[in-house]
Each structure stands twice: as C-alpha cells, then as structure tokens.
Write a protein that holds these residues in place. Structure first.
Motif, PDB file in Angstrom:
ATOM      1  N   ALA A 232       0.823  -1.211   0.000  1.00  0.00           N
ATOM      2  CA  ALA A 232       0.000   0.000   0.000  1.00  0.00           C
ATOM      3  C   ALA A 232       0.856   1.259   0.000  1.00  0.00           C
ATOM      4  O   ALA A 232       0.486   2.282  -0.585  1.00  0.00           O
ATOM      5  CB  ALA A 232      -0.931  -0.007   1.219  1.00  0.00           C
ATOM      6  N   LEU A 233       2.025   1.199   0.642  1.00  0.00           N
ATOM      7  CA  LEU A 233       2.949   2.333   0.655  1.00  0.00           C
ATOM      8  C   LEU A 233       3.629   2.537  -0.698  1.00  0.00           C
ATOM      9  O   LEU A 233       4.206   3.595  -0.955  1.00  0.00           O
ATOM     10  CB  LEU A 233       4.029   2.114   1.721  1.00  0.00           C
ATOM     11  CG  LEU A 233       3.595   2.294   3.179  1.00  0.00           C
ATOM     12  CD1 LEU A 233       4.618   1.666   4.121  1.00  0.00           C
ATOM     13  CD2 LEU A 233       3.394   3.758   3.512  1.00  0.00           C
ATOM     14  N   GLY A 234       3.564   1.518  -1.552  1.00  0.00           N
ATOM     15  CA  GLY A 234       4.270   1.603  -2.825  1.00  0.00           C
ATOM     16  C   GLY A 234       5.775   1.502  -2.645  1.00  0.00           C
ATOM     17  O   GLY A 234       6.540   2.026  -3.456  1.00  0.00           O
ATOM     18  N   ASP A 235       6.205   0.812  -1.581  1.00  0.00           N
ATOM     19  CA  ASP A 235       7.638   0.687  -1.326  1.00  0.00           C
ATOM     20  C   ASP A 235       8.290  -0.104  -2.457  1.00  0.00           C
ATOM     21  O   ASP A 235       7.801  -1.171  -2.840  1.00  0.00           O
ATOM     22  CB  ASP A 235       7.867  -0.031   0.011  1.00  0.00           C
ATOM     23  CG  ASP A 235       9.305   0.067   0.468  1.00  0.00           C
ATOM     24  OD1 ASP A 235      10.163  -0.605  -0.149  1.00  0.00           O
ATOM     25  OD2 ASP A 235       9.587   0.812   1.417  1.00  0.00           O
ATOM     26  N   PRO A 236       9.406   0.393  -3.017  1.00  0.00           N
ATOM     27  CA  PRO A 236      10.029  -0.286  -4.147  1.00  0.00           C
ATOM     28  C   PRO A 236      10.595  -1.656  -3.801  1.00  0.00           C
ATOM     29  O   PRO A 236      10.909  -2.437  -4.715  1.00  0.00           O
ATOM     30  CB  PRO A 236      11.147   0.678  -4.566  1.00  0.00           C
ATOM     31  CG  PRO A 236      11.419   1.505  -3.355  1.00  0.00           C
ATOM     32  CD  PRO A 236      10.104   1.646  -2.668  1.00  0.00           C
TER      33      PRO A 236
END
Length: 270
Positions: A232-236
């Motif tokens: 959900a954070l869009g962490d790579p």
C-alpha cells in the motif's frame, strides 16, 4: 504523583513527521545507511515522561528484523532498561517503550547501532541520544483501533472482479470481506510477483522476503512486518505494483495511517 494531561509530543514531532512521511527520492538517499533526523525527547532535553514512549525519526524505512534489543538500548550509568520496540513504516519512526517506569530526575542514554535499511545498508555510526527524566509518568494512550468497517473501503480497488476476489483470487489473496482477509491474509506468507507479470512468482532477493501479508501474533499486529502495508505504501522493495494498482489512486496519508493502526490493533475482521 499528580497526573497531568497527556502531553502532545512537541511541535517538532509534527514537523518531522510531515517531512519523513513522504518518500525520499532514491538519488537523495545517502549510501551509508539510515540517518537519524531527530528524536523526542531531543538530545540533551529534560523533563522527559518516565513512561515513554521515546521516538527516533529516520530518513527511510528500517529492515524489520533489525528492530530488536540487540541494536537499541536504554541505560542510566551501567543499568539498562528492558524495552519494547516498534518501528512505524508509515511515519518512519522508531518507538522505544520502557517496560517499567524510569527513575525520576535521572539522566538516560538511548543508543542505536547497526540498524539497517531495506537495502541492507547499516547506520554509518552509533547514535546516542541523552535526556533527563522529569517527575511525570503519564505515558500515551494507544491509538484508536480502526474496525473492519473502517478499512474495508481501502481494499475496494483491489477487491474487484478478476483481482483479489472470487473463488480464485490473484495470488490466493481475497480482500472482499473480513472473513476472506482473515483466511487468506492474516498470518499467511506473502507471495511476491515480478513487475508487469501478475501471478508469476518472483524469486529475486528482497529484504521483505518471508513476511506475512498481515502479521498478527497473540492478538498484537506488527505493521512493520506486514507485507500488505509495504504494498500500500508503494515501497520499491515490494515486488509488483503498489496496492491498489493504477489507475486507482494511491492511498493518502490518512488512509495509510488507518491501515497501519488497524494492523497494530490485531487486524480485527469482525
């Protein structure tokens, strides 16, 4: 002791939180590992609440398995305190809670050493934050626990036809109901997929390998060890697209906070 109203952490906390809540562009991230941006109480500060928690703000997310008492200590002289540690990946803040009230009017030393980021890079040097306690031991109330009804709308873009819903949901993850989340996400190991190839398992190395989709132990949720939150954070470091996937908009800061607090509360699905 006379109880005083719970003090709101200094205005600096709000300022620092607003700064670290946004992603740091990769080209601005130093190569020497996590950097401490500040702390509450700050180094040299007095009148600290003896119950904590104490906060340390970082410029990036920490490797979940590194947040342990072997790398974080709180001492007065040669006497150490037993700690509970929690890293919040949304605000990038380490919360340090003594399990017994600290002594009043006493100088303490909070030491952090060897903490790594999600790239495996360690802090360049040991960080020591010293502060003195006051008389109060008020502590902080736990964050308000969101219910399933509060977070269900956050999954609407993912629980669409042909995705995380139905008899054969993508990657076996069903987000269409509380019962489905309890069955397919809580305590279930995450399955990573290659970018651009949904449902193809990705076998590359990742610092998030081995995490549960939603990690709950004995009713206590662990957002920093919950793969779903990194998606959900869009962490790579989480393989594949962020959740919810485009063209749906990414979750805003308030929604991410709600999701993390829901996990922390044990991810209630009733």
């Amino acid at each position: 002791l006379t109880r005083k109203p719970v003090r709101v952490v200094a205005a600096a906390f709000g300022i620092i939180t607003s700064l670290v809540a946004c992603d740091v562009p990769p080209d601005l991230i130093p190569e020497d590992g996590p950097v401490v941006l500040g702390a509450a109480p700050a180094d040299g500060e007095g009148d600290a609440d003896r119950a904590g928690p104490f906060r340390v703000f970082f410029d990036r997310r920490l490797f979940p398995r590194d947040v342990n008492r072997g790398r974080v200590s709180l001492e007065s002289g040669t006497r150490g305190s037993f700690l509970a540690l929690r890293f919040d990946p949304v605000d990038r803040v380490l919360l340090v809670s003594p399990q017994a009230q600290l002594d009043p009017a006493t100088r303490y030393r909070l030491t952090l050493e060897g903490l790594r980021d999600l790239e495996g890079r360690a802090m360049a040097s040991r960080t020591v934050i010293t502060f003195e306690t006051g008389e109060d031991a008020v502590g902080e109330p736990p964050p308000e626990a969101p219910t399933w009804a509060d977070v269900a709308p956050l999954f609407a873009g993912c629980a669409s036809e042909g995705c995380h819903v139905g008899p054969a949901p993508a990657l076996g993850l069903d987000l269409s109901s509380g019962e489905a989340v309890a069955r397919t996400a809580i305590g279930v190991p995450a399955v990573q997929t290659r970018v651009g190839a949904r449902d193809r398992v990705w076998y590359g190395a990742s610092s998030l390998d081995g995490l549960a989709r939603i990690d709950v132990v004995a009713g206590q949720g662990q957002p920093a060890r919950s793969y779903l939150l990194y998606k959900a954070l869009g962490d790579p470091h989480a393989a594949g697209e962020r959740m919810p996937p485009s063209p749906d908009p990414a979750l805003d800061a308030r929604s991410l906070r709600r999701l993390a607090d829901w996990i922390l509360a044990g991810a209630p699905t009733g």
